[in-house]
Scaffold this motif. Structure first.
Motif, PDB file in Angstrom:
ATOM      1  N   VAL A 402       1.072  -1.310  -0.027  1.00 14.90           N
ATOM      2  CA  VAL A 402       0.092  -0.485  -0.055  1.00 14.90           C
ATOM      3  C   VAL A 402       0.985   1.195  -0.361  1.00 14.90           C
ATOM      4  O   VAL A 402       1.919   1.008  -0.091  1.00 14.90           O
ATOM      5  N   GLU A 403      -0.031   2.475  -0.295  1.00 14.09           N
ATOM      6  CA  GLU A 403       1.072   3.501  -0.552  1.00 14.09           C
ATOM      7  C   GLU A 403       0.561   4.051   1.186  1.00 14.09           C
ATOM      8  O   GLU A 403      -0.603   4.635   1.088  1.00 14.09           O
ATOM      9  N   ASP A 404       1.570   4.738   1.569  1.00 13.88           N
ATOM     10  CA  ASP A 404       1.118   5.774   2.401  1.00 13.88           C
ATOM     11  C   ASP A 404       2.040   7.052   2.541  1.00 13.88           C
ATOM     12  O   ASP A 404       3.633   7.085   2.759  1.00 13.88           O
ATOM     13  N   ARG A 405       1.671   7.607   2.387  1.00 13.17           N
ATOM     14  CA  ARG A 405       2.286   9.457   1.933  1.00 13.17           C
ATOM     15  C   ARG A 405       3.554   9.494   1.560  1.00 13.17           C
ATOM     16  O   ARG A 405       4.396  10.107   1.385  1.00 13.17           O
ATOM     17  N   GLY A 406       3.229   9.021   0.316  1.00 13.62           N
ATOM     18  CA  GLY A 406       4.278   8.708  -0.976  1.00 13.62           C
ATOM     19  C   GLY A 406       5.145   7.857  -0.755  1.00 13.62           C
ATOM     20  O   GLY A 406       6.566   7.326  -1.097  1.00 13.62           O
ATOM     21  N   ARG A 407       4.879   6.412   0.379  1.00 11.59           N
ATOM     22  CA  ARG A 407       6.094   5.711   0.332  1.00 11.59           C
ATOM     23  C   ARG A 407       5.556   4.085   0.432  1.00 11.59           C
ATOM     24  O   ARG A 407       4.352   4.055   0.776  1.00 11.59           O
ATOM     25  N   ILE A 408       6.125   3.635   0.214  1.00  6.25           N
ATOM     26  CA  ILE A 408       5.643   1.592  -0.089  1.00  6.25           C
ATOM     27  C   ILE A 408       5.437   1.719   1.354  1.00  6.25           C
ATOM     28  O   ILE A 408       6.413   1.242   2.159  1.00  6.25           O
ATOM     29  N   ALA A 409       4.543   0.854   1.477  1.00  2.00           N
ATOM     30  CA  ALA A 409       4.266   0.020   3.259  1.00  2.00           C
ATOM     31  C   ALA A 409       3.696  -1.574   2.649  1.00  2.00           C
ATOM     32  O   ALA A 409       3.253  -1.346   1.683  1.00  2.00           O
ATOM     33  N   LEU A 410       4.215  -2.541   3.344  1.00  2.00           N
ATOM     34  CA  LEU A 410       3.450  -3.768   3.839  1.00  2.00           C
ATOM     35  C   LEU A 410       1.717  -4.031   3.744  1.00  2.00           C
ATOM     36  O   LEU A 410       1.575  -2.688   4.696  1.00  2.00           O
ATOM     37  N   ALA A 411       1.060  -4.514   2.797  1.00  2.94           N
ATOM     38  CA  ALA A 411      -0.689  -4.407   3.637  1.00  2.94           C
ATOM     39  C   ALA A 411      -0.892  -5.262   4.679  1.00  2.94           C
ATOM     40  O   ALA A 411      -1.446  -5.129   5.873  1.00  2.94           O
ATOM     41  N   SER A 412       0.006  -6.416   5.301  1.00  2.37           N
ATOM     42  CA  SER A 412      -0.441  -6.843   6.212  1.00  2.37           C
ATOM     43  C   SER A 412       1.637  -7.581   6.664  1.00  2.37           C
ATOM     44  O   SER A 412       2.590  -7.179   5.506  1.00  2.37           O
ATOM     45  N   PRO A 413       1.450  -8.142   7.889  1.00  2.00           N
ATOM     46  CA  PRO A 413       2.883  -8.046   8.313  1.00  2.00           C
ATOM     47  C   PRO A 413       3.810  -9.412   7.512  1.00  2.00           C
ATOM     48  O   PRO A 413       5.033  -9.360   7.722  1.00  2.00           O
ATOM     49  N   ASP A 414       2.710 -10.518   7.406  1.00  2.77           N
ATOM     50  CA  ASP A 414       3.361 -11.162   6.940  1.00  2.77           C
ATOM     51  C   ASP A 414       3.556 -11.956   5.210  1.00  2.77           C
ATOM     52  O   ASP A 414       3.149 -12.222   4.770  1.00  2.77           O
ATOM     53  N   VAL A 415       3.529 -10.416   4.168  1.00  5.56           N
ATOM     54  CA  VAL A 415       3.973 -10.447   3.062  1.00  5.56           C
ATOM     55  C   VAL A 415       4.938 -11.500   2.004  1.00  5.56           C
ATOM     56  O   VAL A 415       5.013 -12.117   1.946  1.00  5.56           O
ATOM     57  N   PHE A 416       6.029 -11.510   3.257  1.00  5.86           N
ATOM     58  CA  PHE A 416       7.591 -11.887   2.748  1.00  5.86           C
ATOM     59  C   PHE A 416       7.266 -13.659   3.077  1.00  5.86           C
ATOM     60  O   PHE A 416       7.842 -14.067   2.365  1.00  5.86           O
ATOM     61  N   LYS A 417       6.790 -13.591   4.510  1.00  3.45           N
ATOM     62  CA  LYS A 417       7.003 -15.098   4.438  1.00  3.45           C
ATOM     63  C   LYS A 417       5.727 -15.409   3.745  1.00  3.45           C
ATOM     64  O   LYS A 417       5.958 -16.957   3.514  1.00  3.45           O
TER      65      LYS A 417
END
Length: 969
Positions: A402-417
């Protein structure tokens, strides 16, 4: 800092790390070896008792005792640093020692000098000293706290203490303030606020320090966390900008540089201010740092303090820049040893840069925690509005981010896992959407590196995403740098992991190998986007016609990937690239191009800078290596990117001109357009062109001045320069000058040209080179021509020093006058060179064994002598003098400097115009040149004349053989 252990065995990203040092608190350390405080107090009291009526003698004796105690204590601290290797322990020992000195001094003043001042003021430490750490050469920052309306004697007591400390040789930064003044100044001045944040009691009226601490927390700190954090991070960013904004400079500033101690201090300040902790360990139970991250903090702090303390002890001053001059000795002091492919100093510096990278990771992790904490703690309606305004938005085509003030953030904490490919996808999505990275996302990347395994590395989708990032039309270098800082690049490409934080111990390369490679991609991207027309007009034009961008980008990223190995890094790198290209999804044809480019990535640079480009053999040999126009175009662009990314000031217009010349000459040959007209015919055409260009001259002058030159001159010097030279020679003849100089400058080519007309002489270039050295001019190229009437017309190119043409021409005029003065005998060459070099400090950091290579195969007409050694002022003059001693005639010279190393190439013949043959003669040339490069005494060389008296008649007669070989057209 303790003895090193070998690199961890994880194959994905080999990394040389040290055994974790024990982090000690002050209470853990035994200070008995540093100073006997009770004994020192007794000695000071005895001095006071013995000199009650002699205050001057008392002060003098006190100073001697304190100086001795301080000096011996620091020597003991140095010995203990060598024994236990702990930098933080050393810094705390010296801090403790300083506390004792100041406390003893305070007690002495209040007992024997100003007895009414006992407990009238407090002495506190601030700055780094306030953190209970002190480097051997650091300033002593003190804050003297006064009660309201302090007495005059209180000021005098403080003054007495300060003068004693100054006379002991300490640099004391001090302030004298009441509590009210401290609070008022803290509100308006962030520097003072930070100093008081770190305040620590040493001696005196303790209640003053306690009151200030209480009021400071209540009146200053409460509710101002975000303001303080913003100020400190802005301060850090400005400091990084001034230091070059990279943690990978090969001579880093250990205190102020990116990833240095000041960055750790910033984390400490922010933690103390925002979380109200006194020790970084308290951040673990708060959930800000994991135990592993706290362990990293400890190791980084201890290692950087060890380096800094050794630097101060070694140099005897507050030296913060880890310069080449001291890196070897610091590496030795810390116990590093050489390994195949990497010297001890390179292993030490690699560890330094890995620690600097850890500091960057810790900064990101803390910033992520702060932002999260701040979002949660904002109260009431303001918090609701803030959270609504700052809520994340979906990114088109992505469910993981997701986008958070022009920065990319994870939609949920376990995305990479859930899907490890998302680690690579994060950077790809950030690139295509032009987003920066949320610190929490990078924190989670750093904590998920173990997910990057062989399965992920071999995954087609992961490699497709990576190639999209690398060849992006946006800002590939920025994304690659973020991947590298997060540790992803070294895990995804294990071969890249091996060169992360690797430095090369020389003055030519300004950055670590990984940073250099990323900067190389940055230059390619600049050319690719058409933004380099001013700097690289040819490359800018050729890039549009490059059909295979992918192969070029891969070659640029990987060209130095095998640095630090025992074998030639070009050959080893080509082998690594062949394996990686298949993984990246490149075709066989693309792979062969990448492999060839990496194997030959130094060829064009070396030929352009060290060979005579007017010699046809140079071009034919190079064309044999290149073989195709596609290769030539891509090699030119790779070469430009490589040189540009070495460091600031390395690229200049002169190198650009050499590369363009080599490109055009080779292109002509590869395209089948090399002239079939004989050399003699082309020289005749050139002489006729010169005659026609002098159309406004008299018939007689046109004939004389167009017949002055031999074939080499007519075939290599552009017509416009021939016309200029003709005017210059005619003007000198009319003025009756046997000796004259002409200067011009060229800002695009970054060179200044000095043309010298003089009676010919075998030592002419030696004298000109000596005069240039005396004038501080760096010669990059020399063209030597003899006219048919026995004169020399030599053109010297020197590096440009000033941006403004008028300033540069004044400088060139000064160099020209120096040449004339030496050639005419008005100044003696040995004296002017001695004046220039008398204060020169010989570099002990670098050792380059002198080498001499003599070849008859590099040119059809000349013997080519190439020398390589450590550069120094006047070296070219000495080398050319030896060549003259050996009866060699220098036809042209290429002077190339790579940092501390010089590679000079001379095209020579004997005095009858023949190549040098015979093993004994070649051996003698080699021995004499090696002697001069090693600065050994050479009796023959001491016969060098003081200058040349200019005479109208030629000193060296032109032989019949020369006339026959090179008759004027």
């Amino acid at each position: 800092m303790q003895t090193k252990r070998e690199a961890q065995q994880e194959p994905a990203a080999p990394r040389e790390q040290e055994a974790a040092p024990r982090m000690a608190t002050t209470n853990d350390i035994d200070f008995s070896d540093i100073l006997d405080t009770d004994c020192l107090l007794e000695m000071c009291d005895a001095v006071a008792e013995a000199n009650k009526t002699r205050p001057d003698v008392m002060r003098s004796d006190l100073l001697a005792i304190l100086k001795k105690a301080s000096s011996e204590g620091r020597q003991n601290a140095r010995a203990l640093l060598s024994a236990d290797g702990s930098g933080i322990n050393c810094a705390r020992r010296i801090s403790w020692l300083q506390d004792q000195i100041i406390t003893v001094l305070y007690e002495f003043v209040c007992a024997h000098v100003f007895p009414q001042q006992k407990d009238k003021f407090a002495v506190t430490a601030v700055g780094g000293y306030g953190r209970d750490t002190l480097a051997p050469g650091s300033d002593i920052d003190l804050l003297f706290l006064f009660q309201p309306k302090p007495a005059e004697e209180t000021h005098k007591a403080v003054e007495f203490m300060l003068y004693v400390l100054w006379d002991m040789g300490f640099k004391v930064g001090h302030a004298t303030r009441t509590l009210e003044e401290c609070i008022a100044l803290s509100k308006s001045d962030m520097t003072i606020r930070t100093a008081i944040l770190e305040m620590r009691y040493i001696c005196g009226l303790r209640s003053l320090e306690t009151q200030l601490e209480t009021r400071f927390d209540k009146e200053i700190v409460t509710g101002t966390g975000p303001e303080f954090i913003a100020a400190k991070l802005a301060e850090r960013d400005e400091r990084h900008r001034k230091a070059g904004d990279t943690r990978y400079l090969v001579e880093p500033n250990v205190k102020e540089g990116k990833g240095g101690l000041r960055d750790l201090h910033t984390l400490y300040w922010i933690s103390k201010y925002y979380y109200h902790v006194r020790d970084t360990a308290e951040l673990v139970p708060l959930g800000v740092l994991s135990k592993h991250e706290y362990h990293l903090f400890q190791k980084a702090d201890d290692f950087l303090w060890a380096v800094r303390c050794h630097m101060h002890f070694l140099t005897g001053k507050a030296e913060e820049r880890l310069s080449f001059d001291i890196q070897r000795e610091i590496a030795e002091a810390l116990g590093y040893h050489s390994r195949p492919g990497l010297s001890a100093v390179e292993r030490f510096m690699k560890h330094y840069f890995l620690v600097a990278k850890d500091v960057g990771d810790l900064t990101r992790i803390l910033c992520a925690a702060l932002e999260d904490q701040q979002a949660k703690s904002t109260p009431g309606l303001t918090g609701v509005i803030s959270r609504f305004a700052h809520r994340s938005r979906k990114i088109a085509g992505s469910t993981e981010f997701v986008e958070d003030r022009g920065r990319i953030a994870l939609a949920s904490p376990d995305v990479f896992k859930s899907d490890p490919i998302s680690i690579i996808r994060l950077f790809h999505v950030a690139d295509i959407n032009g987003l920066e990275f949320h610190p929490d996302a990078l924190k989670r990347v750093t904590r998920s590196l173990s997910l990057i395994d062989n399965n992920l590395r071999e995954n087609d989708e992961a490699n497709r995403l990576f190639m999209s990032i690398l060849t992006s039309k946006r800002d590939p270098a920025l994304i690659l740098r973020r991947m590298n800082e997060a540790g992803v690049l070294g895990r995804f490409i294990p071969e890249f992991g091996k060169i992360v934080a690797m430095m090369q111990f020389n003055m030519y390369h300004h950055y670590t190998v990984d940073e250099h490679l990323i900067r190389t991609v940055d230059v390619l991207s600049e050319i690719d986007k058409g933004k380099a027309d001013d700097l690289h007009p040819l490359a800018n034009k050729l890039m549009h016609g490059i059909e295979d961008r992918e192969a070029l980008y891969v070659a640029v990223l990987l060209h130095d990937i095998a640095k630090g190995r025992q074998e030639d890094h070009s050959i080893a790198g080509a082998r690594v690239a062949r394996k990686l290209c298949a993984r990246f999804g490149l075709s066989q044809k693309q792979t062969e191009m990448v492999v060839w480019l990496i194997q030959e990535h130094l060829a064009m640079s070396m030929v352009a800078q060290t060979r005579d480009l007017t010699d046809r053999k140079t071009i034919t040999d190079f064309a044999d290596v290149v073989q195709s126009l596609d290769r030539l175009k891509m090699l030119l662009i790779l070469t430009i990117c490589d040189i540009r990314a070495v460091g600031p000031g390395v690229w200049n217009g002169w190198k650009g001109q050499l590369l363009r010349t080599l490109y055009y000459e080779t292109e002509l040959l590869l395209a089948g357009g090399f002239s079939v007209v004989s050399r003699k015919e082309r020289a005749n055409f050139a002489a006729e062109a010169l005659y026609n260009a002098l159309s406004d001259w008299s018939q007689k002058d046109r004939k004389i001045y167009s017949k002055l030159h031999y074939q080499p001159y007519l075939l290599s010097v552009p017509l416009e320069d021939q016309v200029r030279h003709a005017g210059f020679i005619r003007q000198a003849d009319k003025a009756g000058q046997a000796l004259a100089t002409m200067v011009r400058t060229d800002s695009f080519h970054a060179i200044t040209e000095i043309t010298v007309l003089s009676p010919d002489h075998p030592r002419l270039l030696a004298v000109i080179a000596g005069a240039c050295a005396a004038a501080g001019a760096n010669i990059v190229d020399a063209q030597i021509f003899t006219t048919s009437d026995g004169r020399a017309l030599d053109t010297i190119h020197v590096s440009r020093e000033f941006k403004d043409d008028a300033d540069e021409l004044r400088r060139a005029g000064t160099i020209g006058r120096m040449i004339e003065d030496v050639l005419s005998g008005r100044k003696r060459l040995p004296e002017v060179i001695a004046t220039r070099t008398k204060n020169r400090k010989k570099s002990k950091a670098f050792v380059i064994p002198p080498s001499v290579n003599i070849s008859n195969s590099l040119s059809n007409k000349f013997t080519v002598i190439e020398v390589e050694c450590l550069d120094r002022p006047g070296l070219l003059s000495e080398i050319t003098a030896v060549l003259s001693d050996l009866s060699l005639d220098i036809q042209s010279a290429r002077i190339t400097t790579f940092g501390e190393k010089v590679i000079d190439t001379f095209y020579v013949t004997d005095l009858v115009g023949q190549k040098i043959s015979g093993d004994s003669k070649r051996s003698n040339i080699t021995a004499r040149l090696k002697a001069v490069m090693a600065e050994e005494q050479d009796e023959l060389r001491e016969r060098m004349p003081s200058g040349i008296i200019a005479q109208p008649t030629p000193v060296r007669a032109v032989t019949q053989t020369e006339k026959k070989a090179d008759s004027p057209a």
